[in-house]
Design a protein around this motif. Structure first.
Motif, PDB file in Angstrom:
ATOM      1  N   ARG A   9      53.309  66.208 -19.208  1.00  7.75           N
ATOM      2  CA  ARG A   9      53.368  66.745 -17.852  1.00  7.75           C
ATOM      3  C   ARG A   9      53.428  68.271 -17.924  1.00  7.75           C
ATOM      4  NH1 ARG A   9      55.589  63.303 -13.885  1.00  7.75           N
ATOM      5  NH2 ARG A   9      57.051  64.881 -13.161  1.00  7.75           N
ATOM      6  N   SER A  10      52.637  68.913 -17.068  1.00  7.47           N
ATOM      7  CA  SER A  10      52.583  70.374 -17.071  1.00  7.47           C
ATOM      8  C   SER A  10      52.764  70.917 -15.668  1.00  7.47           C
ATOM      9  CB  SER A  10      51.241  70.864 -17.639  1.00  7.47           C
ATOM     10  OG  SER A  10      50.160  70.421 -16.841  1.00  7.47           O
ATOM     11  N   LEU A  11      53.190  72.176 -15.605  1.00  6.60           N
ATOM     12  CA  LEU A  11      53.273  72.923 -14.354  1.00  6.60           C
ATOM     13  C   LEU A  11      52.371  74.132 -14.528  1.00  6.60           C
ATOM     14  CD1 LEU A  11      54.575  73.461 -11.561  1.00  6.60           C
ATOM     15  CD2 LEU A  11      56.433  74.646 -12.763  1.00  6.60           C
ATOM     16  N   GLU A  12      51.339  74.231 -13.698  1.00  4.49           N
ATOM     17  CA  GLU A  12      50.326  75.275 -13.841  1.00  4.49           C
ATOM     18  C   GLU A  12      50.618  76.424 -12.875  1.00  4.49           C
ATOM     19  OE1 GLU A  12      47.726  74.926 -15.972  1.00  4.49           O
ATOM     20  OE2 GLU A  12      48.027  72.822 -16.516  1.00  4.49           O
ATOM     21  N   LEU A  13      50.709  77.633 -13.424  1.00  7.19           N
ATOM     22  CA  LEU A  13      51.006  78.819 -12.627  1.00  7.19           C
ATOM     23  C   LEU A  13      49.774  79.713 -12.534  1.00  7.19           C
ATOM     24  CD1 LEU A  13      54.421  79.719 -14.324  1.00  7.19           C
ATOM     25  CD2 LEU A  13      53.948  77.964 -12.582  1.00  7.19           C
ATOM     26  N   CYS A  14      49.531  80.282 -11.339  1.00  9.87           N
ATOM     27  CA  CYS A  14      48.342  81.119 -11.113  1.00  9.87           C
ATOM     28  C   CYS A  14      47.114  80.349 -11.587  1.00  9.87           C
ATOM     29  CB  CYS A  14      48.479  82.456 -11.822  1.00  9.87           C
ATOM     30  SG  CYS A  14      49.910  83.430 -11.286  1.00  9.87           S
ATOM     31  N   ALA A  15      46.932  79.167 -11.033  1.00 11.02           N
ATOM     32  CA  ALA A  15      45.955  78.200 -11.538  1.00 11.02           C
ATOM     33  C   ALA A  15      44.516  78.611 -11.313  1.00 11.02           C
ATOM     34  CB  ALA A  15      46.214  76.831 -10.898  1.00 11.02           C
ATOM     35  N   GLY A  16      44.237  79.494 -10.340  1.00 15.25           N
ATOM     36  CA  GLY A  16      42.885  79.968 -10.109  1.00 15.25           C
ATOM     37  C   GLY A  16      41.904  78.840  -9.879  1.00 15.25           C
ATOM     38  N   ALA A  17      40.723  78.949 -10.508  1.00 14.11           N
ATOM     39  CA  ALA A  17      39.674  77.952 -10.333  1.00 14.11           C
ATOM     40  C   ALA A  17      39.872  76.728 -11.207  1.00 14.11           C
ATOM     41  CB  ALA A  17      38.304  78.573 -10.635  1.00 14.11           C
ATOM     42  N   GLY A  23      41.043  72.447 -19.302  1.00 13.95           N
ATOM     43  CA  GLY A  23      41.157  72.320 -20.747  1.00 13.95           C
ATOM     44  C   GLY A  23      42.404  71.576 -21.162  1.00 13.95           C
ATOM     45  N   LEU A  24      43.532  71.875 -20.504  1.00  9.53           N
ATOM     46  CA  LEU A  24      44.779  71.194 -20.831  1.00  9.53           C
ATOM     47  C   LEU A  24      44.722  69.722 -20.435  1.00  9.53           C
ATOM     48  CD1 LEU A  24      47.375  73.922 -19.775  1.00  9.53           C
ATOM     49  CD2 LEU A  24      46.717  73.262 -22.105  1.00  9.53           C
ATOM     50  N   GLU A  25      44.078  69.420 -19.313  1.00  6.01           N
ATOM     51  CA  GLU A  25      43.925  68.025 -18.887  1.00  6.01           C
ATOM     52  C   GLU A  25      43.173  67.231 -19.950  1.00  6.01           C
ATOM     53  OE1 GLU A  25      42.202  65.833 -14.909  1.00  6.01           O
ATOM     54  OE2 GLU A  25      40.919  67.284 -15.923  1.00  6.01           O
ATOM     55  N   LYS A  26      42.108  67.798 -20.466  1.00 13.78           N
ATOM     56  CA  LYS A  26      41.312  67.128 -21.490  1.00 13.78           C
ATOM     57  C   LYS A  26      42.123  66.887 -22.761  1.00 13.78           C
ATOM     58  CE  LYS A  26      36.814  67.519 -23.787  1.00 13.78           C
ATOM     59  NZ  LYS A  26      35.624  68.393 -23.973  1.00 13.78           N
ATOM     60  N   ALA A  27      43.110  67.772 -23.002  1.00  8.36           N
ATOM     61  CA  ALA A  27      43.962  67.650 -24.194  1.00  8.36           C
ATOM     62  C   ALA A  27      45.156  66.728 -23.980  1.00  8.36           C
ATOM     63  CB  ALA A  27      44.454  69.034 -24.614  1.00  8.36           C
ATOM     64  N   GLY A  28      45.343  66.231 -22.743  1.00  4.32           N
ATOM     65  CA  GLY A  28      46.421  65.271 -22.508  1.00  4.32           C
ATOM     66  C   GLY A  28      47.528  65.723 -21.587  1.00  4.32           C
ATOM     67  N   PHE A  29      47.352  66.833 -20.869  1.00  7.02           N
ATOM     68  CA  PHE A  29      48.393  67.345 -19.986  1.00  7.02           C
ATOM     69  C   PHE A  29      48.011  67.092 -18.517  1.00  7.02           C
ATOM     70  CE2 PHE A  29      48.975  69.642 -23.899  1.00  7.02           C
ATOM     71  CZ  PHE A  29      50.353  69.754 -24.024  1.00  7.02           C
ATOM     72  N   GLU A  30      48.902  66.413 -17.799  1.00  9.09           N
ATOM     73  CA  GLU A  30      48.697  66.138 -16.377  1.00  9.09           C
ATOM     74  C   GLU A  30      49.569  67.080 -15.563  1.00  9.09           C
ATOM     75  OE1 GLU A  30      46.620  64.278 -14.955  1.00  9.09           O
ATOM     76  OE2 GLU A  30      45.916  62.891 -16.501  1.00  9.09           O
ATOM     77  N   PRO A  31      48.978  67.881 -14.669  1.00 14.17           N
ATOM     78  CA  PRO A  31      49.800  68.818 -13.889  1.00 14.17           C
ATOM     79  C   PRO A  31      50.580  68.118 -12.785  1.00 14.17           C
ATOM     80  CG  PRO A  31      47.497  68.984 -13.236  1.00 14.17           C
ATOM     81  CD  PRO A  31      47.531  68.030 -14.395  1.00 14.17           C
ATOM     82  N   VAL A  32      51.887  68.389 -12.736  1.00 11.27           N
ATOM     83  CA  VAL A  32      52.686  67.883 -11.616  1.00 11.27           C
ATOM     84  C   VAL A  32      52.463  68.752 -10.390  1.00 11.27           C
ATOM     85  CG1 VAL A  32      54.440  66.916 -13.151  1.00 11.27           C
ATOM     86  CG2 VAL A  32      54.739  69.238 -12.253  1.00 11.27           C
ATOM     87  N   ALA A  33      52.050  69.994 -10.609  1.00 12.60           N
ATOM     88  CA  ALA A  33      51.721  70.902  -9.516  1.00 12.60           C
ATOM     89  C   ALA A  33      50.929  72.067 -10.084  1.00 12.60           C
ATOM     90  CB  ALA A  33      52.975  71.415  -8.810  1.00 12.60           C
ATOM     91  N   LEU A  34      50.097  72.662  -9.233  1.00 10.84           N
ATOM     92  CA  LEU A  34      49.334  73.854  -9.575  1.00 10.84           C
ATOM     93  C   LEU A  34      49.605  74.892  -8.498  1.00 10.84           C
ATOM     94  CD1 LEU A  34      47.243  71.131  -9.909  1.00 10.84           C
ATOM     95  CD2 LEU A  34      46.127  72.824 -11.373  1.00 10.84           C
ATOM     96  N   ILE A  35      50.142  76.033  -8.887  1.00  5.60           N
ATOM     97  CA  ILE A  35      50.514  77.083  -7.942  1.00  5.60           C
ATOM     98  C   ILE A  35      49.434  78.150  -7.939  1.00  5.60           C
ATOM     99  CG2 ILE A  35      52.250  78.816  -7.355  1.00  5.60           C
ATOM    100  CD1 ILE A  35      54.269  77.100  -8.953  1.00  5.60           C
ATOM    101  N   GLU A  36      48.917  78.477  -6.759  1.00  4.80           N
ATOM    102  CA  GLU A  36      47.858  79.474  -6.627  1.00  4.80           C
ATOM    103  C   GLU A  36      47.870  80.018  -5.204  1.00  4.80           C
ATOM    104  OE1 GLU A  36      45.075  82.080  -6.703  1.00  4.80           O
ATOM    105  OE2 GLU A  36      45.607  81.087  -8.590  1.00  4.80           O
ATOM    106  N   ARG A  37      47.762  81.320  -5.051  1.00  4.07           N
ATOM    107  CA  ARG A  37      47.841  81.893  -3.710  1.00  4.07           C
ATOM    108  C   ARG A  37      46.477  82.083  -3.051  1.00  4.07           C
ATOM    109  NH1 ARG A  37      48.985  88.379  -3.440  1.00  4.07           N
ATOM    110  NH2 ARG A  37      47.162  89.065  -4.613  1.00  4.07           N
TER     111      ARG A  37
END
Length: 333
Positions: A9-17, A23-37
């Motif tokens: 499980r990952s938390l993505e900061l300044c996730a942009g596009a 890349g992290l998803e393909k490696a096995g990380f599922e984001p619980v949230a992605l923060i982007e303004r």
């Protein structure tokens, strides 16, 4: 996409596009949230992954106790805006990037993930102008038990036709840090701009596409997104535009279409008569999959790409992080 044996499980900061997240998803990380303004970037994330929890907000306003799932993540990852050196921070508004970096470190100190990944300018890794920034990060995280590792990666080493150096900091607990290894270059020939874009340049029947591709015989300079406060998108400052011109590209803007069958091109002629890259071609150079939809107008889509982490580099990092975090220590010897 191959599904990794274990998910994190990952938390993505300044996730942009979503370059880092892909890349992290393909490696096995599922984001619980992605923060982007940025509203356009948030729409890009939502339209490509309907199940992603996209929070359209400034990272500085994120409060972990209001999002309790943040306390149960394995990784905090941030592809943060380019941090300025102390000498370049002359006004209050110049501190924005520093404040995002500080917010990332404070959030990691509060949430205590197993791993921390920060991507930024290469100079952040070892340049004397950033020694104060590195020291502040070290003081805050090392006393919490994280072992920090710093490295510079280049997108050209991971299959992309682009000279794009990326500064990376990884923080891990001692036992997991001992298993972590930086991803190694693929060892394959570096793609050229011509090889990467020849098919797209020929898509509308341009007769000189093959001649152009032969001249574009090296990787591209780093693609930059520019400031949201500027006008239309272009491929960078004057020196960078000259580098693009040597590749047969007019870097003064982003094109709407690739050349058609009637397009006349002189490889030694005026730069303004050279073809411009389209958003779709920039996406190829950044390693984005063709099915990844970018939302907004032409400039907004280009800037999302220019600010993005190349997904192949993010995947290589994610694989090594997953190996270090795996039970039983399955990381490389």
């Amino acid at each position: 996409m191959t599904t990794p044996a274990r998910r994190y499980r990952s938390l993505e900061l300044c996730a942009g596009a979503g370059g880092l997240a892909q890349g992290l998803e393909k490696a096995g990380f599922e984001p619980v949230a992605l923060i982007e303004r940025n509203a356009h970037a948030c729409e890009t994330l939502r339209v490509n992954r309907l199940g992603w929890n996209v929070l359209e907000m400034d990272l500085r306003d994120f409060v972990a106790r209001e999002h309790t799932y943040a306390y149960d993540v394995d990784l905090i990852a941030g592809g943060l805006p380019r941090v300025k050196s102390s000498a370049a921070v002359k006004r209050a508004e110049d501190r924005y990037e520093r404040e995002l970096l500080e917010a990332t470190v404070w959030l990691a100190a509060e949430v205590r993930p197993r791993a921390i990944l920060i991507e930024n300018v290469p100079a952040l890794v070892d340049h004397s102008a950033f020694v104060d920034v590195r020291e502040a990060i070290r003081i805050e995280l090392e006393h919490l038990g994280y072992v920090l590792k710093w490295h510079v990666l280049n997108a050209r080493d991971f299959g992309l036709a682009q000279e794009r150096k990326v500064g990376v900091m990884v923080g891990l607990r001692a036992d997991e840090a001992a298993r972590f290894r930086w991803p190694e270059p693929l060892g394959t020939p570096v793609p050229t701009v011509g090889a990467a874009l020849w098919k797209s340049m020929a898509a509308r029947g341009w007769r000189d596409a093959a001649t152009w591709a032969a001249q574009a015989d090296r990787p591209a300079p780093a693609i930059v997104g520019g400031s949201e406060n500027r006008g239309g998108g272009d491929l960078g400052p004057t020196g960078t535009k000259r580098a693009w011109a040597r590749l047969g590209i007019n870097g003064g803007g982003i094109g709407d279409q690739v050349p058609d069958a009637d397009y006349r091109w002189d490889p030694h002629g005026e730069v303004r008569r050279m073809p411009k890259l389209t958003v779709e071609q920039v996406a190829i150079l950044q390693g984005f999959p063709s099915q990844w939809r970018l939302m907004g107008g032409k400039t907004a889509r280009y800037r999302q790409l220019g600010h993005a982490s190349p997904p192949p580099v993010a995947h290589a990092l994610g694989v090594r992080l997953a190996e270090a975090l795996a039970p039983g220590g399955t990381g490389p010897a």
